[in-house]
Motif scaffolding. Structure first.
Motif, mmCIF file in Angstrom:
data_model
loop_
_atom_site.group_PDB
_atom_site.id
_atom_site.type_symbol
_atom_site.label_atom_id
_atom_site.label_comp_id
_atom_site.label_asym_id
_atom_site.label_seq_id
_atom_site.Cartn_x
_atom_site.Cartn_y
_atom_site.Cartn_z
ATOM 1 N N SER A 1 -0.721 -8.873 -4.562
ATOM 2 C CA SER A 1 -1.263 -9.570 -5.721
ATOM 3 C C SER A 1 -2.115 -8.662 -6.590
ATOM 4 O O SER A 1 -2.480 -9.031 -7.703
ATOM 5 N N GLN A 2 -2.438 -7.475 -6.107
ATOM 6 C CA GLN A 2 -3.290 -6.580 -6.859
ATOM 7 C C GLN A 2 -2.514 -5.765 -7.890
ATOM 8 O O GLN A 2 -3.102 -5.064 -8.700
ATOM 9 N N GLY A 3 -1.197 -5.869 -7.883
ATOM 10 C CA GLY A 3 -0.397 -5.130 -8.845
ATOM 11 C C GLY A 3 -0.206 -3.689 -8.428
ATOM 12 O O GLY A 3 -0.074 -3.387 -7.249
ATOM 13 N N ALA A 4 -0.208 -2.792 -9.415
ATOM 14 C CA ALA A 4 0.074 -1.382 -9.173
ATOM 15 C C ALA A 4 -0.994 -0.748 -8.281
ATOM 16 O O ALA A 4 -2.187 -1.019 -8.417
ATOM 17 N N SER B 1 -2.440 5.402 -11.690
ATOM 18 C CA SER B 1 -1.550 4.281 -11.362
ATOM 19 C C SER B 1 -0.209 4.850 -10.921
ATOM 20 O O SER B 1 0.486 5.516 -11.701
ATOM 21 N N GLU C 1 2.569 3.496 -10.492
ATOM 22 C CA GLU C 1 3.717 2.990 -11.244
ATOM 23 C C GLU C 1 4.004 3.846 -12.466
ATOM 24 O O GLU C 1 5.149 3.937 -12.928
ATOM 25 N N LYS D 1 4.390 -1.240 -0.601
ATOM 26 C CA LYS D 1 3.358 -0.666 -1.448
ATOM 27 C C LYS D 1 2.815 0.602 -0.789
ATOM 28 O O LYS D 1 2.675 0.670 0.438
#
Length: 205
Positions: A21-24, A96, A98, A144
């Motif tokens: 849920s934290q994204g990248a 990041s 990503e 991740k």
């Protein structure tokens, strides 16, 4: 009655959910829990399509609280050294992951294991000429990045090596040279054959 291990399973699921849920993932958030070494020496020059790189990695047991229980996959990548990124935004390092362009070439991906963690990689022919290091990421069960290890120091100044690409132009030149050489040989024999027939025809008159 509580099921044995149920609390641990709940903790694992919640951790995975929180991570996803934290994204990248940011590189600065990763712990360097992997020890990674490579066969090239500092400054060594390797040839793409010919030379090999041996990569070995293991968990750093100096960490008192082991975190490798969450490791699922190890992905090893070839990465641009800082000197190779100057004035090249398409190779830029970004926190990041990503958006990060540092490590663009896959060497190998393997399930995480406590032993026999090595791989011999033949450098692919399309790897561009420049300076590199090697990095490994540990991925968790949500795919991740969770930890890392690399063959250089934090500033990426040691254990760097160079790869020289195999130029496609040399191959084209070789093919063209072989073609024209064969064409010249055939043409020469054809010329002598025609001249011989012409001379024989004149003698018969």
């Amino acid at each position: 009655m509580e099921v044995p291990g149920f609390s641990f399973i709940v903790f694992l699921l919640l951790s995975c959910f929180a991570t996803s849920s934290q994204g990248a993932t940011s590189f600065s958030s990763l712990q360097r829990t992997l020890i990674l070494t490579t066969s090239p020496s500092q400054g060594q020059v390797l040839k793409a399509g010919e030379d090999k790189i041996i990569v070995t990695w293991s968990y750093n047991t100096t960490y008192q609280q082991a975190t490798d229980w969450s490791y699922k996959t190890i992905k090893v990548k070839l990465c641009y050294a800082p000197i190779s990124q100057v004035d090249r935004v398409w190779r830029k390092t970004v926190d990041s992951l990503e958006k990060d362009k540092t490590c663009q070439f896959k060497i190998v991906a393997k399930p995480y294991s406590l032993s026999n963690n090595y791989f011999t990689w033949t450098i692919e022919r399309d790897i561009p000429t420049t300076t590199y290091f090697v990095r490994a990421y540990a991925y968790n069960f949500t795919d991740k990045e969770f930890a890392f290890g690399q063959s250089t120091d934090a500033h990426k100044t040691i254990n760097l090596f160079e790869i020289r690409a195999t130029s496609g132009y040399h191959t084209l030149i070789d093919i063209a040279a072989a073609y024209f050489s064969a064409f010249s040989t055939v043409s020469l024999f054809g010329f002598f054959y025609l001249e011989k027939r012409k001379a024989k025809s004149i003698q018969q008159r």
